[in-house]
Design an enzyme around this catalytic site. Sequence first.
Site, short mmCIF file in Angstrom:
data_model
loop_
_atom_site.label_atom_id
_atom_site.label_comp_id
_atom_site.label_asym_id
_atom_site.label_seq_id
_atom_site.Cartn_x
_atom_site.Cartn_y
_atom_site.Cartn_z
N SER A 156 51.49 41.07 81.74
CA SER A 156 51.92 41.68 80.48
C SER A 156 51.70 40.75 79.29
CB SER A 156 53.35 42.22 80.53
OG SER A 156 53.37 43.40 81.30
N HIS B 176 57.20 34.69 67.00
CA HIS B 176 57.16 34.81 65.55
C HIS B 176 58.11 33.74 65.02
CE1 HIS B 176 55.14 38.64 66.15
NE2 HIS B 176 56.09 38.90 67.05
N CYS C 234 55.73 41.95 84.80
CA CYS C 234 56.02 42.69 86.03
C CYS C 234 56.35 41.72 87.16
CB CYS C 234 54.85 43.59 86.40
SG CYS C 234 53.29 42.74 86.61
#
Length: 124
Positions: A64, A69, A84
Amino acid sequence: MKNSLGTHITWDVYNCNADSISFVPTVQTVLNAIVEELQLSKVNESFKQFEPIGVTGFILLEESHVSIHTWPEHQFAAVDIFSCKPFDAKKIQELLMKSFGSDKVVIKQIERGEAISIISPDLI
Protein backbone atom coordinates in the site's frame (compact mmCIF):
# COMPACT_ATOMS: atom_id res chain seq x y z
CA MET A 1 -8.92 -15.50 9.96
CA LYS A 2 -8.08 -11.90 9.08
CA ASN A 3 -11.06 -9.60 9.54
CA SER A 4 -9.90 -6.71 7.36
CA LEU A 5 -8.02 -6.15 4.13
CA GLY A 6 -5.50 -3.81 5.71
CA THR A 7 -4.62 -1.53 8.59
CA HIS A 8 -4.36 2.26 8.23
CA ILE A 9 -2.52 3.98 11.07
CA THR A 10 -1.79 7.68 11.48
CA TRP A 11 0.74 9.37 13.73
CA ASP A 12 0.32 13.06 14.61
CA VAL A 13 3.85 13.97 15.69
CA TYR A 14 4.02 17.10 17.87
CA ASN A 15 6.90 19.19 19.21
CA CYS A 16 9.24 18.10 16.43
CA ASN A 17 12.67 19.62 15.99
CA ALA A 18 11.83 21.96 13.09
CA ASP A 19 15.13 21.27 11.31
CA SER A 20 14.36 17.53 11.21
CA ILE A 21 11.12 18.04 9.26
CA SER A 22 12.01 21.05 7.09
CA PHE A 23 13.78 19.50 4.10
CA VAL A 24 13.35 16.50 1.81
CA PRO A 25 16.66 14.64 2.45
CA THR A 26 16.02 14.15 6.18
CA VAL A 27 12.33 13.34 5.81
CA GLN A 28 13.03 10.98 2.90
CA THR A 29 15.60 9.11 5.02
CA VAL A 30 13.05 8.65 7.83
CA LEU A 31 10.31 7.34 5.52
CA ASN A 32 12.74 4.90 3.92
CA ALA A 33 13.80 3.77 7.40
CA ILE A 34 10.15 2.98 8.14
CA VAL A 35 9.91 0.88 4.98
CA GLU A 36 13.09 -0.97 5.93
CA GLU A 37 12.05 -1.45 9.58
CA LEU A 38 8.73 -2.99 8.55
CA GLN A 39 10.31 -5.04 5.74
CA LEU A 40 7.90 -3.62 3.18
CA SER A 41 8.42 -3.62 -0.60
CA LYS A 42 9.00 -0.19 -2.14
CA VAL A 43 7.65 0.41 -5.65
CA ASN A 44 8.34 4.14 -6.04
CA GLU A 45 8.64 7.38 -4.06
CA SER A 46 8.01 11.07 -4.56
CA PHE A 47 8.79 14.08 -2.36
CA LYS A 48 7.91 17.76 -2.65
CA GLN A 49 9.98 20.52 -1.04
CA PHE A 50 7.97 23.59 -0.05
CA GLU A 51 9.56 27.04 0.17
CA PRO A 52 11.01 28.06 2.44
CA ILE A 53 10.37 24.93 4.52
CA GLY A 54 8.05 21.92 4.67
CA VAL A 55 7.81 18.57 2.95
CA THR A 56 5.22 16.24 1.52
CA GLY A 57 6.36 12.73 0.73
CA PHE A 58 4.90 9.47 -0.44
CA ILE A 59 6.32 5.96 -0.80
CA LEU A 60 4.23 3.59 -2.89
CA LEU A 61 4.49 0.03 -1.62
CA GLU A 62 3.42 -3.36 -2.89
CA GLU A 63 1.56 -3.52 0.43
CA SER A 64 0.00 0.00 0.00
CA HIS A 65 1.76 3.26 1.10
CA VAL A 66 3.65 5.43 3.61
CA SER A 67 3.18 9.21 3.55
CA ILE A 68 4.16 12.36 5.43
CA HIS A 69 3.21 16.04 5.50
CA THR A 70 5.26 18.43 7.62
CA TRP A 71 4.66 21.88 9.07
CA PRO A 72 8.01 22.92 10.59
CA GLU A 73 6.58 26.30 11.56
CA HIS A 74 4.23 24.39 13.89
CA GLN A 75 6.77 21.68 14.79
CA PHE A 76 4.28 19.12 13.46
CA ALA A 77 4.36 16.12 11.12
CA ALA A 78 1.46 13.95 9.96
CA VAL A 79 2.54 10.41 9.04
CA ASP A 80 0.45 7.51 7.85
CA ILE A 81 0.90 3.92 6.79
CA PHE A 82 -1.69 1.79 5.06
CA SER A 83 -0.63 -1.84 4.73
CA CYS A 84 -2.17 -5.23 4.07
CA LYS A 85 0.80 -6.66 6.01
CA PRO A 86 0.45 -6.42 9.82
CA PHE A 87 2.97 -4.16 11.59
CA ASP A 88 3.88 -2.78 15.01
CA ALA A 89 2.65 0.82 15.41
CA LYS A 90 4.73 1.32 18.58
CA LYS A 91 7.98 0.63 16.67
CA ILE A 92 7.07 3.37 14.22
CA GLN A 93 6.12 5.74 17.05
CA GLU A 94 9.54 5.23 18.61
CA LEU A 95 11.31 5.73 15.28
CA LEU A 96 9.38 8.95 14.61
CA MET A 97 9.96 10.37 18.09
CA LYS A 98 13.69 9.67 17.89
CA SER A 99 14.07 10.92 14.30
CA PHE A 100 12.08 14.11 14.79
CA GLY A 101 12.97 14.86 18.43
CA SER A 102 9.31 14.64 19.43
CA ASP A 103 7.92 14.08 22.91
CA LYS A 104 4.26 13.67 21.89
CA VAL A 105 2.64 11.40 19.32
CA VAL A 106 -1.05 10.64 18.86
CA ILE A 107 -1.83 7.38 17.06
CA LYS A 108 -5.11 6.52 15.35
CA GLN A 109 -5.86 3.15 13.76
CA ILE A 110 -8.61 1.95 11.46
CA GLU A 111 -9.14 -1.38 9.79
CA ARG A 112 -9.94 -1.07 6.09
CA GLY A 113 -12.33 -3.38 4.27
CA GLU A 114 -13.90 -4.97 7.34
CA ALA A 115 -17.31 -5.12 5.63
CA ILE A 116 -15.99 -7.20 2.72
CA SER A 117 -16.71 -10.40 4.66
CA ILE A 118 -20.30 -9.26 5.16
CA ILE A 119 -20.84 -8.07 1.59
CA SER A 120 -18.85 -10.79 -0.20
CA PRO A 121 -17.66 -13.55 2.18
CA ASP A 122 -15.99 -15.42 -0.67
CA LEU A 123 -13.50 -12.54 -1.20
CA ILE A 124 -11.64 -13.12 2.07
